[in-house]
Design a protein around this motif. Structure first.
Motif, PDB file in Angstrom:
ATOM      1  N   ILE A  51       0.809  -1.317  -0.117  1.00 52.40           N
ATOM      2  CA  ILE A  51      -0.029   0.015  -0.001  1.00 52.40           C
ATOM      3  C   ILE A  51       0.698   1.277   0.100  1.00 52.40           C
ATOM      4  N   ALA A  52       2.170   1.170   0.362  1.00 59.41           N
ATOM      5  CA  ALA A  52       2.927   2.344   0.522  1.00 59.41           C
ATOM      6  C   ALA A  52       2.899   3.132  -1.066  1.00 59.41           C
ATOM      7  N   HIS A 107       0.262   5.562  -1.434  1.00 61.70           N
ATOM      8  CA  HIS A 107       0.468   6.777  -0.762  1.00 61.70           C
ATOM      9  C   HIS A 107       1.621   7.650  -1.586  1.00 61.70           C
ATOM     10  N   SER A 138       3.289   9.294   6.556  1.00 66.91           N
ATOM     11  CA  SER A 138       2.157   8.127   6.179  1.00 66.91           C
ATOM     12  C   SER A 138       2.813   6.718   6.983  1.00 66.91           C
ATOM     13  N   CYS A 159       2.296   2.736   7.008  1.00 64.74           N
ATOM     14  CA  CYS A 159       1.680   1.736   6.007  1.00 64.74           C
ATOM     15  C   CYS A 159       2.452   0.598   6.452  1.00 64.74           C
ATOM     16  N   GLU A 198      -2.649   4.190   7.886  1.00 62.13           N
ATOM     17  CA  GLU A 198      -3.517   3.143   7.364  1.00 62.13           C
ATOM     18  C   GLU A 198      -4.413   2.638   8.073  1.00 62.13           C
ATOM     19  N   HIS A 239      -7.452   6.904  -2.599  1.00 60.65           N
ATOM     20  CA  HIS A 239      -6.289   7.211  -1.795  1.00 60.65           C
ATOM     21  C   HIS A 239      -5.782   8.551  -2.238  1.00 60.65           C
TER      22      HIS A 239
END
Length: 374
Positions: free
Chosen positions: A16-17, A20, A71, A73, A96, A307
């Motif tokens: 998921i990084a 971002h 962020s 993650c 997250e 996102h």
């Protein structure tokens, strides 16, 4: 901050990084300064592929780089340590989901952010679907009526290849739970966003298909009651094959019913049924051929535009001094429901929301696992 570039870092270089990273890339005046991962080689590879100046192995190193925000993650139970370290350094955080794997930990995170005067936002990107926001507006302006009955259905597929690709997945110590904690919490968040404050949960859960592959539940069902008097059911599994996505059904005291369907997973939620007076519509979601299962990386790619909206909202909140769309306090609500489900599953009794502050699963971990969480 409104007149200067926002310097950000990303903690955790898993799947998921990149969402971002790409979301920050789209915002004028945002500089992605560094990434952090306990696997320094992975952090360096992630940074090199994207021309990010710095790659470090610890949050302590990261927050020394004059950042405005990070962020988070990383796996769920690590969120508390990352957020509290950022709070001590006066660095804002976009985390997250879920906010944590444990309500008590999440409450400490919210308190740390408040005491430090930083902004803590949490990613629940599915709130940005146009159909979800349309229903929220219809509730707010009174067209829909008072939600009184709802059903949240999550029929996803996660196979052995998904769990094998990251050995921490499907474990209590590193994932904090199964389908409820990792997948269905998105839909539970939407459920409480529409129906209001939950007060009690009765539930059952088990591991029916992925025995020997995961420790956590692959299937669960719950009855949730709300302060308004509304009632809702939740059914969720990662053992469906093929993956049939998710569906949220809400009915009001005026008889209006809305069915919002995400199929295939990651696609825009469809207004399958919309019977608000004067606005009736019916669009069957499964009229065509069934879609094949897709890798999680493709699901994440489908969610990228959401996102982008979530990250843009967070940056705008920092620049204007307002709260982000989903605050830490708001993210606690869905986690409280999930934790109550786990408690009800273990006791066989109804559980009042807020009655259980510690994830009951963690009580069964061995000493080494408890030390890892600490």
């Amino acid at each position: 901050m409104s007149t200067e570039n926002v310097r950000v870092g990303i903690v955790g270089c898993g799947n998921i990084a990149d969402n971002h990273y790409q979301a920050y890339q789209q915002i004028h005046g945002v500089d992605i300064v560094a990434v952090c991962d306990v696997d320094l080689d992975r952090a360096r590879a992630f940074a090199a592929e994207r021309c990010i100046p710095h790659a470090v192995a610890s949050v302590a190193e990261l927050v020394e780089l004059d950042l405005n925000a990070i962020s988070v993650c990383t796996p769920h139970p690590t969120h508390e340590a990352v957020v509290t370290a950022a709070a001590r350094a006066k660095v804002n955080v976009l985390c997250e989901k879920p906010i944590a794997a444990d309500v008590a930990a999440a409450e400490r995170m919210v308190a740390a952010a408040r005491e430090a005067g930083i902004t803590l936002g949490v990613v629940f990107q599915r709130r940005y679907w146009p159909s979800m926001q349309r229903l929220r507006r219809a509730i707010d302006d009174g067209r829909f009526g008072l939600p009184m009955l709802a059903h949240c259905q999550v029929l996803l597929h996660r196979g052995s290849e998904y769990y094998g690709a990251a050995p921490w997945r499907g474990t209590w110590v590193a994932d904090g739970g199964g389908v409820l904690m990792t997948q269905a919490i998105h839909n539970i968040d939407l459920l409480q966003w529409f129906l209001g404050d939950p007060v009690e949960v009765s539930a059952k859960a088990g591991t029916f298909v992925h025995r020997g592959i995961i420790e956590v539940e692959d299937t669960a069902a719950a009855l949730v009651t709300f302060a308004s008097g509304a009632i809702a059911t939740v059914t969720a599994t990662v053992a469906a094959r093929p993956n049939l996505g998710t569906r949220l059904t809400v009915t009001s005291d005026r008889g209006a019913t809305v069915v919002l369907t995400e199929y295939p997973e990651g696609a825009d939620a469809l207004e399958e049924v919309w019977t608000v007076r004067g606005e009736q519509a019916l669009t069957p979601s499964l009229a065509g051929a069934l879609q094949p299962d897709m890798p999680v990386s493709e699901v994440n790619a489908r969610l990228l535009r959401l996102h982008r909206r979530h990250v843009a909202d967070f940056i705008d909140a920092l620049r204007t001094g307002r709260e982000p769309f989903v605050t830490g306090e708001e993210a606690l609500k869905s986690l409280r429901i999930v934790q109550a489900v786990y408690q009800s599953t273990r006791t066989g009794l109804p559980v009042a929301i807020g009655e259980c502050s510690v994830n009951p699963a963690f009580r069964h971990l061995d000493a080494a696992a408890q030390e890892t969480l600490a």
